[in-house]
Design a protein around this motif. Structure first.
Motif, PDB file in Angstrom:
ATOM      1  N   PRO A  19       0.736  -1.339   0.029  1.00  0.00           N
ATOM      2  CA  PRO A  19       0.032  -0.094   0.046  1.00  0.00           C
ATOM      3  C   PRO A  19       0.967   1.149  -0.196  1.00  0.00           C
ATOM      4  O   PRO A  19       0.577   2.275  -0.716  1.00  0.00           O
ATOM      5  CB  PRO A  19      -0.854  -0.116   1.416  1.00  0.00           C
ATOM      6  N   GLY A  20       1.970   1.340   0.783  1.00  0.00           N
ATOM      7  CA  GLY A  20       2.607   2.462   0.920  1.00  0.00           C
ATOM      8  C   GLY A  20       3.479   2.837  -0.516  1.00  0.00           C
ATOM      9  O   GLY A  20       3.412   3.818  -0.946  1.00  0.00           O
ATOM     10  N   ILE A  21       3.764   1.729  -1.065  1.00  0.00           N
ATOM     11  CA  ILE A  21       4.415   1.873  -2.431  1.00  0.00           C
ATOM     12  C   ILE A  21       3.522   2.328  -3.864  1.00  0.00           C
ATOM     13  O   ILE A  21       3.698   3.195  -4.338  1.00  0.00           O
ATOM     14  CB  ILE A  21       5.145   0.533  -3.106  1.00  0.00           C
ATOM     15  N   ALA A  22       1.931   1.667  -3.372  1.00  0.00           N
ATOM     16  CA  ALA A  22       1.312   2.022  -4.452  1.00  0.00           C
ATOM     17  C   ALA A  22       0.711   3.510  -4.298  1.00  0.00           C
ATOM     18  O   ALA A  22       0.575   4.285  -5.320  1.00  0.00           O
ATOM     19  CB  ALA A  22       0.001   1.115  -4.390  1.00  0.00           C
ATOM     20  N   LEU A  23       0.632   3.837  -2.971  1.00  0.00           N
ATOM     21  CA  LEU A  23       0.118   5.332  -2.787  1.00  0.00           C
ATOM     22  C   LEU A  23       1.281   6.195  -3.201  1.00  0.00           C
ATOM     23  O   LEU A  23       1.074   7.260  -3.476  1.00  0.00           O
ATOM     24  CB  LEU A  23      -0.056   5.568  -1.411  1.00  0.00           C
ATOM     25  N   MET A  24       2.353   5.956  -3.176  1.00  0.00           N
ATOM     26  CA  MET A  24       3.638   6.742  -3.273  1.00  0.00           C
ATOM     27  C   MET A  24       3.560   6.891  -4.981  1.00  0.00           C
ATOM     28  O   MET A  24       4.012   8.078  -5.351  1.00  0.00           O
ATOM     29  CB  MET A  24       4.790   5.956  -3.009  1.00  0.00           C
ATOM     30  N   LEU A  25       3.459   5.911  -5.718  1.00  0.00           N
ATOM     31  CA  LEU A  25       3.499   5.992  -7.141  1.00  0.00           C
ATOM     32  C   LEU A  25       2.331   7.070  -7.458  1.00  0.00           C
ATOM     33  O   LEU A  25       2.362   7.795  -8.456  1.00  0.00           O
ATOM     34  CB  LEU A  25       2.783   4.544  -7.752  1.00  0.00           C
ATOM     35  N   LEU A  26       1.156   7.048  -6.887  1.00  0.00           N
ATOM     36  CA  LEU A  26       0.157   8.016  -7.041  1.00  0.00           C
ATOM     37  C   LEU A  26       0.545   9.563  -6.855  1.00  0.00           C
ATOM     38  O   LEU A  26       0.591  10.323  -7.637  1.00  0.00           O
ATOM     39  CB  LEU A  26      -0.974   8.000  -6.369  1.00  0.00           C
ATOM     40  N   GLU A  27       1.426   9.504  -5.599  1.00  0.00           N
ATOM     41  CA  GLU A  27       1.738  10.898  -5.211  1.00  0.00           C
ATOM     42  C   GLU A  27       2.985  11.516  -6.026  1.00  0.00           C
ATOM     43  O   GLU A  27       3.224  12.662  -6.369  1.00  0.00           O
ATOM     44  CB  GLU A  27       2.384  10.898  -3.919  1.00  0.00           C
ATOM     45  N   GLU A  28       3.499  10.650  -6.807  1.00  0.00           N
ATOM     46  CA  GLU A  28       4.722  10.834  -7.823  1.00  0.00           C
ATOM     47  C   GLU A  28       4.380  10.950  -9.148  1.00  0.00           C
ATOM     48  O   GLU A  28       5.249  10.816  -9.999  1.00  0.00           O
ATOM     49  CB  GLU A  28       5.989   9.788  -7.542  1.00  0.00           C
ATOM     50  N   HIS A  29       2.946  11.111  -9.322  1.00  0.00           N
ATOM     51  CA  HIS A  29       2.528  11.188 -10.686  1.00  0.00           C
ATOM     52  C   HIS A  29       3.125  12.063 -11.674  1.00  0.00           C
ATOM     53  O   HIS A  29       3.273  11.629 -12.778  1.00  0.00           O
ATOM     54  CB  HIS A  29       1.004  10.947 -10.640  1.00  0.00           C
ATOM     55  N   ASP A  30       3.275  13.154 -11.314  1.00  0.00           N
ATOM     56  CA  ASP A  30       3.904  14.105 -11.972  1.00  0.00           C
ATOM     57  C   ASP A  30       5.353  13.912 -12.621  1.00  0.00           C
ATOM     58  O   ASP A  30       5.852  14.258 -13.830  1.00  0.00           O
ATOM     59  CB  ASP A  30       3.878  15.426 -11.522  1.00  0.00           C
ATOM     60  N   ARG A  31       6.034  13.406 -11.769  1.00  0.00           N
ATOM     61  CA  ARG A  31       7.345  12.861 -12.171  1.00  0.00           C
ATOM     62  C   ARG A  31       7.342  11.711 -13.085  1.00  0.00           C
ATOM     63  O   ARG A  31       8.167  11.445 -13.985  1.00  0.00           O
ATOM     64  CB  ARG A  31       8.336  12.674 -10.996  1.00  0.00           C
ATOM     65  N   PHE A  32       6.591  10.707 -12.445  1.00  0.00           N
ATOM     66  CA  PHE A  32       6.571   9.307 -13.066  1.00  0.00           C
ATOM     67  C   PHE A  32       5.188   8.832 -13.271  1.00  0.00           C
ATOM     68  O   PHE A  32       4.549   8.190 -12.352  1.00  0.00           O
ATOM     69  CB  PHE A  32       7.330   8.292 -12.143  1.00  0.00           C
TER      70      PHE A  32
END
Ligand code: NAD
Ligand code: LMR
Length: 448
Positions: A19-32
């Protein structure tokens, strides 16, 4: 940055870190930008709890994301750009045995170091290679970013068994230590702005230079902190950091003071405590309650409790799910490969002269520049006699484990345990090994 969006598979979908990684992917959406996420696990039930909760979270926060979860490798690994792999073969039940069996023989038990790490390595190799093969079969151009442990043994197995594969092994411990050094020295840009030199094996290495973005040498200040409190002066209780805040970690960060004192010219990885102070580790371990118990009673209960809560309520509102801010290094690495950023990362790679007076075939942890075509190592030159001695011994342990796995050799695994600096004699090594074989039936190849 290009406009391309990426498809990512998280292997070990049922992991406490998912969950922490998946949410982090959302947070970093602009970059990645990620437009497709697939969870893959070989344990449908464990994954389903995590995946159903994440599905609700994604529906509420990123409805455009194409999310699915599966135990079918074809579905999981077709049409993807990256695999983020964090599997634990044998789950916490086996980690507990890795830690407790050696302790019964008066030897330390740890997830990645000594007898416990060897036992876990013998389980992990097959699991990681299987995922790598699925990726190469169904998405041959994808990259696998692997942080499944024990990374040193897994990386050596990949070097031997799949030398041309697009896999990069990376560890979060040095990342956390760089966060701590940046905190100690009040570095404005934080960990990402540090320039550093480092050499070693995974969970077995030393920083030799640390500069801020203006080129100021931070080593004198870091050494002052290490001499007083180890890494404790660098501790920040960041929101969302699940891993290194438990009581046992606080002791480890404090004990780094003594580890540092053995070679005050360098700044050590925390895990060296297990090799330099094994007697202390045994004395201060509770054979009935080890790190596995701490994680099962802590992070695992918290994460799975939050997941069940979300599923029961049908909403992720106020659920306690948080992005793992600490894991942004994974996105940094994926970005470097996808967008050719040529940033510096500490990776576990074949030595080939990066440490000039050390085994060319060792999988060393050294800084690398990462771009679209993979990584280029930054040479670290010669290591001093003390480190060379330790490295030669430990790399032999890791190589013997992989040889034992490939050849099904009892003899080589016994030699690996005997050679570990955490085990006092060949006799104790044999007794521990025989118990570990019994406990790992069905997980290890049969040994002759
Ligand atoms: P966990 O037990 O919660 O999750 C691991 C998941 O992997 C489980 O759902 C399990 O079913 C699944 N799995 C096991 N074997 C599999 C296989 N062959 N194929 C697919 N899935 C499989 O474990 P965790 O505590 O979340 O840790 C996961 C991994 O991440 C561990 O290896 C841990 O050591 C590692 N880790 C690495 C770092 C690092 O920086 N290198 C940091 C933290 C954790
Ligand atoms: C974990 O479970 O957090 C590990 O992978 C590392 C540790 O904290 O022992």
């Amino acid at each position: 940055m290009s406009k391309k969006s990426y498809a990512v598979t998280i292997a070990g979908g049922g992991s406490t870190f998912t969950p922490g990684i998946a949410l982090m992917l959302l947070e970093e959406h602009d970059r990645f930008p990620v437009d497709k996420v697939v969870f893959y696990d070989n344990n449908a039930e464990r994954q389903e709890t995590v995946a159903k909760a994440c599905e609700i979270y994604f529906r509420e926060h990123a409805p455009e994301l194409d999310f699915s979860y599966t135990t079918d490798p074809v579905e999981a690994f077709t049409g993807i750009d990256f695999v983020l792999a964090h599997i634990r073969v044998g789950l916490y039940a086996m980690r507990e045995l890795d830690e407790k069996i050696p302790l019964k023989h008066g030897v330390l038990g740890q997830e990645t170091c000594g007898a416990g790490g060897i036992a876990y390595g013998m389980r992990s190799i097959g699991g990681v290679i299987e995922i790598l093969d699925y990726m190469e079969k169904y998405s041959p151009n994808a990259w696998m970013l692997n942080y499944s442990n024990p990374a040193a043994i897994v990386a050596e197995a990949c070097r031997v068994l799949r030398p041309h594969s697009r896999i990069i092994n990376i560890c979060d411990m040095p990342i956390d230590l760089m966060d701590k050094m940046a905190t100690m020295c009040h570095v404005k840009g934080g960990r990402r702005s540090l320039q550093y030199s480092y050499y070693g094996l995974n969970h077995f290495g030393w920083f030799t230079k640390v500069y801020d973005s203006e080129g100021n040498d931070l080593m004198p200040e870091i050494k002052r902190h290490m001499a007083k409190n180890g890494y404790l002066d660098g501790i920040e209780h960041e929101e969302g950091r699940e891993q290194h805040i438990d009581e046992s970690w606080i002791y480890t960060f404090g004990k780094a003071k003594d580890v540092w004192a053995v070679d005050p010219e360098t700044i050590p990885n925390t895990y060296l405590k297990y090799y330099l102070f094994p007697d202390y580790v045994v004395e201060t371990s509770n054979p009935n309650y080890t790190r596995a118990n701490e994680v099962m009673d802590g992070r695992e209960k918290r994460v799975f409790g939050a997941c069940r809560d979300i599923i029961a309520k049908g909403t992720s509102e106020g659920c306690g799910f948080e992005a793992d801010a600490h894991a942004t290094y994974i996105v940094d690495l994926a970005c470097a490969l996808a967008e050719n950023t040529k940033e510096r990362f500490l990776l576990i790679v074949p030595n080939d002269g990066a440490v000039s007076n050390f085994d060319e075939t060792a999988m060393v942890e050294v800084p690398c520049i990462v771009g679209a075509n993979g990584y280029e190592k930054i040479c670290q030159g010669k290591v001093p006699q003390f480190q060379k001695g330790m490295l030669e011994q430990q790399v032999s342990v890791e190589k013997l484990v992989v040889q034992a796995w490939v050849e099904g050799s009892y003899q080589k695994l016994w030699q690996a345990l005997t050679l570990s600096a955490t085990i006092p004699s060949a006799q104790v090594a044999k007794e521990v090994l025989d118990d570990l074989i019994e406990a790992n039936k069905g997980y290890w190849p049969e040994l002759k």
